[in-house]
Design an enzyme around this catalytic site. Structure first.
Site, PDB file in Angstrom:
ATOM      1  N   LYS A  58       4.665   8.101  45.901  1.00  0.00           N
ATOM      2  CA  LYS A  58       3.585   7.434  46.210  1.00  0.00           C
ATOM      3  C   LYS A  58       2.631   7.696  47.328  1.00  0.00           C
ATOM      4  CE  LYS A  58       5.335   3.353  43.490  1.00  0.00           C
ATOM      5  NZ  LYS A  58       4.480   3.219  42.077  1.00  0.00           N
ATOM      6  N   TYR A 112      13.584  -0.786  40.406  1.00  0.00           N
ATOM      7  CA  TYR A 112      13.240   0.316  39.540  1.00  0.00           C
ATOM      8  C   TYR A 112      13.035   1.382  40.223  1.00  0.00           C
ATOM      9  CZ  TYR A 112      10.112   3.078  36.369  1.00  0.00           C
ATOM     10  OH  TYR A 112       9.691   3.886  35.653  1.00  0.00           O
ATOM     11  N   ASP A 125      15.366   3.587  48.253  1.00  0.00           N
ATOM     12  CA  ASP A 125      14.579   4.003  47.319  1.00  0.00           C
ATOM     13  C   ASP A 125      13.174   3.505  48.215  1.00  0.00           C
ATOM     14  OD1 ASP A 125      12.509   4.497  45.558  1.00  0.00           O
ATOM     15  OD2 ASP A 125      13.401   3.832  44.006  1.00  0.00           O
TER      16      ASP A 125
HETATM   17  N1  PLP Z   1      11.191   4.230  42.942  1.00  0.00           N
HETATM   18  C1  PLP Z   1      10.257   3.008  43.052  1.00  0.00           C
HETATM   19  C2  PLP Z   1      11.108   2.202  44.063  1.00  0.00           C
HETATM   20  C3  PLP Z   1       9.132   2.733  42.315  1.00  0.00           C
HETATM   21  O1  PLP Z   1       8.497   1.776  42.545  1.00  0.00           O
HETATM   22  C4  PLP Z   1       8.805   4.017  41.181  1.00  0.00           C
HETATM   23  C5  PLP Z   1       7.482   3.741  40.545  1.00  0.00           C
HETATM   24  O2  PLP Z   1       6.878   2.698  40.402  1.00  0.00           O
HETATM   25  C6  PLP Z   1       9.621   5.063  41.079  1.00  0.00           C
HETATM   26  C7  PLP Z   1      10.840   5.118  42.055  1.00  0.00           C
HETATM   27  C8  PLP Z   1       9.322   6.392  40.174  1.00  0.00           C
HETATM   28  O3  PLP Z   1       8.284   6.824  40.773  1.00  0.00           O
HETATM   29  P1  PLP Z   1       7.202   7.635  39.678  1.00  0.00           P
HETATM   30  O4  PLP Z   1       6.466   6.681  38.873  1.00  0.00           O
HETATM   31  O5  PLP Z   1       6.260   8.424  40.708  1.00  0.00           O
HETATM   32  O6  PLP Z   1       8.242   8.370  38.890  1.00  0.00           O
END
Ligand code: PLP
Length: 410
Positions: free
Chosen positions: A247, A124, A219
């Site tokens: 985060k 994700y 990511d």
């Molecule tokens: N990338 C990863 C690995 C994530 O876990 C998340 C959110 O859980 C995101 C991107 C997206 O972040 P946001 O919810 O701050 O848009």
């Protein structure tokens, strides 16, 4: 609900409303306390309302919440990222992980003059259109392949491969290598539950991206500053071209970042032609919370303690499952973990989906009844904070044992 997983659709029942947080605990409007392993889905590595973070926010609120101009604090935060993440030479602050991945992909496409993006099922990367294909987290929780409203023309530019599968990565590069702008991957995945990328898999991504002029994007929105000061990249010793953070670096406020080699980051406006901007980017309140959090992590790195705490929770889950005759596989990376009711191993989205999600829902409620809050979905990570120690840890371990034995089949 302002984000779907919070609705408890995957586990049933009514969501717990939270009124406040205090260290290891969240407290509902009736005053009931829960040991919290949701941790706001990752940011709260120091627990709730950490005194240094609260003080930093109070100071900043009194000094003004937003200026639309550069501040020294955002430069210090950027320096902390650059000093600690081996591959990051320049960094840009944004407001959410979604923005970070979306922008990193824009840079990769501009740099390569190609359109195709490779992602992995169960990964994700936020809810940008072209990344909502076979995604994890809430998309997995709702068991939908993607989302209506996303034009096929967008996801046609996204190739989805199985996680940890070297052969399929080799196949796509040999068939379409010259078209692939970026490979985006969670090096330690947290959104199909926790699944670590194997050395062979991540090594192949690095090698093949390099060979084909493709930008490798890690990511690390979840794993950055969570698994160590250098994130997953330090742990696995593989350097991506671009990294997305979120985060933990926002300390519980809306802040995220993307960064990487100066060659790529210089493409971003105003230095280069790739447009990306934000009214609240580098927001002083968010920057204050992020700086206070990273400051604590740098002064007294908690990662060994967090790993030991994770190992204790893992052992309690595994041992109590065994005593109860339940088949359980616990995947863990430091302070992130997920129990799957399956013989395992869980190495990709298909094996994560093979776990018994109804058993997970029963465990969720058995823990909730015993005052422990974990994510209301199989396809999320449990997060430990430094505040889950002492009596909170004792309470957590005994609740885990009691909850598991209530599910007993023997
Ligand atoms: N990338 C990863 C690995 C994530 O876990 C998340 C959110 O859980 C995101 C991107 C997206 O972040 P946001 O919810 O701050 O848009």
């Amino acid at each position: 609900m302002n984000s779907p997983v919070r609705a408890y659709q995957a586990v049933g029942g009514d969501p717990v409303f939270i009124e406040r947080g205090e260290g290891a605990y969240v407290i509902d409007p009736d005053g009931k306390r829960y040991i919290d392993l949701v941790g706001a889905y990752g940011p709260l590595i120091l627990g709730h309302a950490h005194p240094e973070v609260v003080a930093a926010l109070q100071r900043q609120a009194a000094a003004g919440s937003s200026f639309g101009a550069p501040t020294e604090a955002e430069t210090r935060l950027a320096e902390l990222v650059v000093d600690n993440m081996p591959s990051v030479e320049m960094v840009r602050l944004v407001n959410s992980g979604t923005e970070a991945t979306m922008s990193a992909i824009r840079v990769a496409r501009a740099a390569t003059e190609r359109d195709l993006v490779v992602k992995f099922s169960g990964g994700y990367h936020g809810h940008a259109d072209h990344l909502l294909a076979e995604a994890g987290s809430g998309v997995a929780t709702m068991a939908v392949p993607g989302s209506p409203g996303v034009p096929a023309a967008f996801t046609d530019l996204t190739v989805v491969l199985p996680y940890n599968d070297v052969a399929s990565v080799e196949a796509i590069f040999s068939a379409r290598g010259s078209q692939v702008a970026a490979v985006i991957v969670e090096p330690v995945a947290g959104n199909m539950g926790v699944v670590e990328g194997s050395d062979a898999f991540l090594g192949a991504l690095r090698r093949l991206s390099e060979a084909h002029g493709t930008v490798l994007i890690f990511d690390e929105v979840m794993s950055g500053f969570r698994l160590g000061l250098g994130g997953a990249e330090e742990r696995i010793r593989i350097r991506p071209d671009l990294t997305c953070l979120g985060k933990v670096i926002g300390g519980g406020l809306p802040l995220a970042a993307y960064g990487g080699s100066a060659r790529l980051m210089r493409l971003v406006a105003p230095m280069g032609p790739v447009y990306q901007a934000g009214t609240l980017s580098g927001n002083p309140m968010a920057t204050a919370a992020g700086l206070a959090t990273l400051g604590q992590l740098v002064v007294d790195p908690p990662y060994v303690r967090l790993d030991e705490a994770g190992a204790r929770v893992q052992a309690a889950l595994e041992e109590s499952a065994r005593l109860s005759g339940l088949r359980l596989t616990v995947n863990r990376a430091g302070s992130m973990l997920t129990p799957f009711f399956t013989v395992g191993p869980v190495v990709d989205y298909a094996s994560a989906r093979a776990a018994d999600v109804e058993a997970y829902a029963r465990l969720f409620h058995a823990l909730l009844d015993r005052g422990v809050l974990v994510p209301p979905s199989q396809f999320e990570a449990w997060f430990l904070s430094t505040a889950v120690a002492g009596s909170a840890m004792d309470g957590l371990l005994s609740a885990v044992r009691a909850a598991m034995s209530s599910l007993s089949t023997v």
